[in-house]
Design a protein around this motif. Sequence first.
Motif, PDB file in Angstrom:
ATOM      1  N   GLY A  92     -13.859  52.154  13.435  1.00 48.89           N
ATOM      2  CA  GLY A  92     -12.582  52.683  13.895  1.00 48.89           C
ATOM      3  C   GLY A  92     -11.929  53.525  12.814  1.00 48.89           C
ATOM      4  O   GLY A  92     -12.607  54.196  12.031  1.00 48.89           O
ATOM      5  N   ASN A  93     -10.607  53.491  12.748  1.00 45.12           N
ATOM      6  CA  ASN A  93      -9.884  54.265  11.729  1.00 45.12           C
ATOM      7  C   ASN A  93     -10.199  53.683  10.357  1.00 45.12           C
ATOM      8  O   ASN A  93      -9.975  52.500  10.111  1.00 45.12           O
ATOM      9  CB  ASN A  93      -8.381  54.225  11.992  1.00 45.12           C
ATOM     10  N   THR A  94     -10.699  54.543   9.485  1.00 46.09           N
ATOM     11  CA  THR A  94     -11.240  54.099   8.199  1.00 46.09           C
ATOM     12  C   THR A  94     -10.721  54.965   7.062  1.00 46.09           C
ATOM     13  O   THR A  94     -10.583  56.172   7.208  1.00 46.09           O
ATOM     14  CB  THR A  94     -12.785  54.185   8.224  1.00 46.09           C
ATOM     15  N   VAL A  95     -10.458  54.321   5.918  1.00 48.59           N
ATOM     16  CA  VAL A  95     -10.119  55.011   4.672  1.00 48.59           C
ATOM     17  C   VAL A  95     -11.067  54.487   3.602  1.00 48.59           C
ATOM     18  O   VAL A  95     -11.326  53.289   3.528  1.00 48.59           O
ATOM     19  CB  VAL A  95      -8.653  54.739   4.250  1.00 48.59           C
ATOM     20  N   VAL A  96     -11.582  55.402   2.766  1.00 47.17           N
ATOM     21  CA  VAL A  96     -12.422  55.007   1.636  1.00 47.17           C
ATOM     22  C   VAL A  96     -11.788  55.524   0.351  1.00 47.17           C
ATOM     23  O   VAL A  96     -11.472  56.709   0.234  1.00 47.17           O
ATOM     24  CB  VAL A  96     -13.865  55.545   1.762  1.00 47.17           C
ATOM     25  N   VAL A  97     -11.588  54.604  -0.600  1.00 52.67           N
ATOM     26  CA  VAL A  97     -11.049  54.944  -1.918  1.00 52.67           C
ATOM     27  C   VAL A  97     -12.192  54.905  -2.925  1.00 52.67           C
ATOM     28  O   VAL A  97     -12.836  53.873  -3.103  1.00 52.67           O
ATOM     29  CB  VAL A  97      -9.951  53.941  -2.351  1.00 52.67           C
ATOM     30  N   GLY A  98     -12.458  56.046  -3.563  1.00 49.76           N
ATOM     31  CA  GLY A  98     -13.479  56.120  -4.604  1.00 49.76           C
ATOM     32  C   GLY A  98     -12.838  55.891  -5.967  1.00 49.76           C
ATOM     33  O   GLY A  98     -11.674  56.228  -6.184  1.00 49.76           O
ATOM     34  N   TYR A  99     -13.587  55.283  -6.872  1.00 50.32           N
ATOM     35  CA  TYR A  99     -13.073  55.046  -8.216  1.00 50.32           C
ATOM     36  C   TYR A  99     -14.164  55.307  -9.247  1.00 50.32           C
ATOM     37  O   TYR A  99     -15.349  55.330  -8.925  1.00 50.32           O
ATOM     38  CB  TYR A  99     -12.501  53.636  -8.356  1.00 50.32           C
ATOM     39  N   GLY A 100     -13.722  55.550 -10.477  1.00 55.22           N
ATOM     40  CA  GLY A 100     -14.676  55.870 -11.530  1.00 55.22           C
ATOM     41  C   GLY A 100     -15.290  57.242 -11.335  1.00 55.22           C
ATOM     42  O   GLY A 100     -16.485  57.435 -11.517  1.00 55.22           O
ATOM     43  N   LYS A 101     -14.470  58.230 -10.966  1.00 59.09           N
ATOM     44  CA  LYS A 101     -14.968  59.584 -10.705  1.00 59.09           C
ATOM     45  C   LYS A 101     -15.466  60.227 -11.993  1.00 59.09           C
ATOM     46  O   LYS A 101     -14.824  60.140 -13.038  1.00 59.09           O
ATOM     47  CB  LYS A 101     -13.854  60.437 -10.103  1.00 59.09           C
ATOM     48  N   PHE A 102     -16.616  60.857 -11.896  1.00 58.91           N
ATOM     49  CA  PHE A 102     -17.182  61.591 -13.031  1.00 58.91           C
ATOM     50  C   PHE A 102     -17.703  62.924 -12.522  1.00 58.91           C
ATOM     51  O   PHE A 102     -18.449  62.975 -11.547  1.00 58.91           O
ATOM     52  CB  PHE A 102     -18.333  60.808 -13.674  1.00 58.91           C
ATOM     53  N   THR A 103     -17.295  64.004 -13.179  1.00 56.78           N
ATOM     54  CA  THR A 103     -17.796  65.331 -12.859  1.00 56.78           C
ATOM     55  C   THR A 103     -18.693  65.793 -13.990  1.00 56.78           C
ATOM     56  O   THR A 103     -18.256  65.895 -15.143  1.00 56.78           O
ATOM     57  CB  THR A 103     -16.643  66.333 -12.658  1.00 56.78           C
ATOM     58  N   SER A 116      -8.780  48.988  15.652  1.00 55.37           N
ATOM     59  CA  SER A 116      -9.554  50.115  16.150  1.00 55.37           C
ATOM     60  C   SER A 116     -11.052  49.865  15.945  1.00 55.37           C
ATOM     61  O   SER A 116     -11.458  49.039  15.143  1.00 55.37           O
ATOM     62  CB  SER A 116      -9.122  51.405  15.438  1.00 55.37           C
ATOM     63  N   GLY A 117     -11.853  50.596  16.679  1.00 56.54           N
ATOM     64  CA  GLY A 117     -13.303  50.456  16.566  1.00 56.54           C
ATOM     65  C   GLY A 117     -13.788  49.195  17.261  1.00 56.54           C
ATOM     66  O   GLY A 117     -13.146  48.673  18.174  1.00 56.54           O
TER      67      GLY A 117
END
Length: 146
Positions: free
Chosen positions: A60-71, A112-113
């Motif tokens: 259903g309605n989903t949010v994903v939080v990413g952490y430890g971003k590296f470019t 949801s879902g």
Amino acid sequence: MPPITGHIVVTSGFGPRNLSNPAASKNHLGVDIDLAIGDSVNSLADGEIIFVGENVDGYGNTVVVGYGKFTDPDSGKVTYAGATLYAHLDSSSVMIGDPIIAGSQIGLGGNSGVSTSSNGGDGSHLHIEQITAKGATQIYNAIAES
């Protein structure tokens, strides 16, 4: 920071489970927490919103939080140490790319879902799932390429 305010009641743990709804996952990849529709859902950790969407694999309605971003300075490729998925939301209050601070609202609880009730209620709950570094990076790259 807890994902909801108040007493936390786990309604379905991680791993194998038996459910009457054949559409529900038999191997539960996260933890379900009881809440009411409209309850505030908050980020567990600092990070960046890497996905906001609907009806992904029954979530259903989903949010994903990413952490430890590296470019990578040479290739410019983005990777993440991991991510947390929040599913079955009624609505989200964030957009892809938003920075997020632990404890900040990301959405409102819902059903949801594919959402089932284990105790005769309306089925509203929060599904939280930790995603590995590889999975978080795949989510980010799929969005970046679209």
